[in-house]
Design an enzyme around this catalytic site. Sequence first.
Site, PDB file in Angstrom:
ATOM      1  CG  ASP A 149      86.627  78.230  27.024  1.00 29.34           C
ATOM      2  OD1 ASP A 149      87.465  78.484  26.140  1.00 29.34           O
ATOM      3  OD2 ASP A 149      86.942  77.907  28.187  1.00 29.34           O
TER       4      ASP A 149
ATOM      5  CG  ASP B  33      93.859  78.331  27.746  1.00 28.12           C
ATOM      6  OD1 ASP B  33      93.335  79.327  28.289  1.00 28.12           O
ATOM      7  OD2 ASP B  33      93.193  77.341  27.379  1.00 28.12           O
TER       8      ASP B  33
END
Length: 782
Positions: A548, A478
């Site tokens: 997301d 990430d």
Amino acid sequence: MIDINIDNLEFHISTNESSYIMKVLPSGHLVNIHYGSKIKHRENLSHLYQDFNCDLGNGTNYSPQTESLNLNTLRLELSTSGKGDYRDPSIQMEFMDGSRVADFKYISHEIIKGDVKLHGLPYTHKTEDSDNLIITLHDEIKGVFAELKYSVFPEEDVITRSLELINNSSNNLIVNKAMSFNLDFSDSEFELITLEGKWIREGQINKRKINKGIFTIDSKKGVSGSNHNPSLCLKRNYTTEESGECYGFTLLYSGNHNCQVEVNPHDYTIVQMGISPFEFRWELKPDESFQTPEIIMTYSKSGLSKMSSNFHRVINGYLIPEKWRYKNRPILLNNWEATYFDFNEGKLLNLAKAAKEIGIELFVLDDGWFGSRNNDKTSLGDFFENVQKLPKGLAGFSQKLEKIGLDFGIWVEPEMISVESELYKKHPEWAVTLPDRDPSFGRNQLLLDLTNPEVIEYLYSSLKQVFISGNVKYVKWDMNRNISDTYSNYLDPHSQGEFNHRYILGLYSLLERLTTEFSHVLFESCSSGGNRFDAGMLHYMPQTWTSDNTDAVDRTLIQNGMSLFYPQSTMGAHVSGEPSHQVLRTTPIESRFNIAAFGVLGYEMDITKITEFERKAIIKQIEFYKENRELLQFGDLYRIKSPFENNISTWMVKNRENTSAIVGYYQKIQEANMGLEKIRIPVLDPDKEYVVSNRGQYINIRHFGNLVNDELPIDLKINGIIHTVVSNRYMLLQEIMEEKYFGDQLTEIGLLLQNQFIGTGMTPKTRFIGDFGSRLYTIHLA
């Protein structure tokens, strides 16, 4: 194939359906003659070159020796400024004497076979028989060489391009701009398609007609960014998904980029893509070279679907790591939306046991497993386990998962550092901060300086230990903030203009080492979702967390948009709980699966708290996905109807043998008294017979409210105890269809669908789709 007419210095690069032709003019300049539909190679192509044969008013003639030669009207493969070309140049340099004029002319060429690796940058892998053309241009006055690199993938109708500048002089020079390519078209009858977006709304298709002037999309974030994906499509006004001309371009780069389309006063269209010149200043010393990122470009005369297919095949077959090319990806459970930071080993193991029971193959431990990480304010940069959550560390936890029968995956955010961390106490100078200003934070964190080799070594050794100790099979990498306070405590002051690119080179070097050493590990790139979804990252990590946002309705838009350039095998797609944590929308669990199935499937919910109805539905979903995994992940994708333009959208994946296909059908809003529908299925064998059936889906009786009592011998109190117990357990099977069609019937007439519910009652064949409803239809040879 690459053909060269030596006498005329003409270069003809051809794929199965396209030709790319260049010519060296008497002045030494390299120009493009044609890029488009394939033509036969012939011994002389000079007559295809077109330019003005007279002076152009107040135009600037190149030199007294070249009468009527105006660089401003040439379709140059490499464009510069200062010699009469007033379009935006593809390269700009500054020399020791203060001059900024460059003029590159042909000096040599060579054809080489096999891989052409780019120094420190991602690239498409070539086979031993692959053709590569390198044309060398030279600025004799300044002693600078430019190598234009072309590689060809004939079956995929793809050509790749890049540029390398070589300083062969005895003086330093400054590169202020170096685009990966410059391509001129002789007309401007195009529409431009780009992918725009923002956090939880990536991949939004934007179409516009191009006009005179310059249109630019870029990123100044330090990452490729979700605002403007580094990809372009030029299409004719008449082009559709299935017919018409279009050109596609995507950049293999993960940092600041610039993608530009210019229409000049003569109606030429000029395309450039490459590293953004914003805050870019690169010092090139004698005998040093500067390599630009590679671009993938393709031409299709059969519409946007064919363009996308070309991209998908070259990415799946030649860009991603060899170990993962056309290799089925596991179905995972990620604990993030189930627990966020609030977990312990017991809670995780309960999730894992439940996951194994429903068919999950991989358990992914997300953020919060390290240091003192109980919120997003601490511990980034520390790679030691939080023993309060994992008493026996990653090794002990992964061993327990192995006994359950699951592989172990882990979340990391290596590029970041928290001020509240052990690493920051030891090395505050490793953080990207300005020496005379307070830092700006993103998600309460700072960036590690990846231009510093010590930082790279620390990350490599730390991550290596994590991957080994946990017997890790999957890594979610990430990066939850953009770059600000651009400054390196490692670089000297006059090199600060190199920071953004050196950061990306540092990242690539780290990824190259880790993904090579841990080639058996499946790496997934993430940057707050799709903030760094680009072909450069796919060279190291074969898939990306697309967004997301896991809301099913929004995902139809996001995944549809991203599929213009990227295959479904690169898109992480999860079934999450209800309501959606991003938009608070409630959608049927069957629709959440039907959309996530057109990607790399995962689940992200607390499956220990779902109803028996949901648990049984998920079991059947996973069974279906496993049976059709290869087709769903690697089949040729067709966007039959777009969710950007229609209430009902449809996708299809098909294998190359034309023996199997799956059609996805997605409805946003249930309309009253809808008409009869059909789906025209593209490209099946016309004389073969196919069986078409729908995936068995189930609906909760809660959808029918009081109407359910019309079909029951007793009345149930809606939302009463008995009604709740029944609705949480009883799986009402919806309509089942199975019909036979010949291929030409499906292609020319279409798959005929039974009517939707129109308010006058239900029959066994009535389709009740409802708001946010969907279906999957399978097509197989009879």
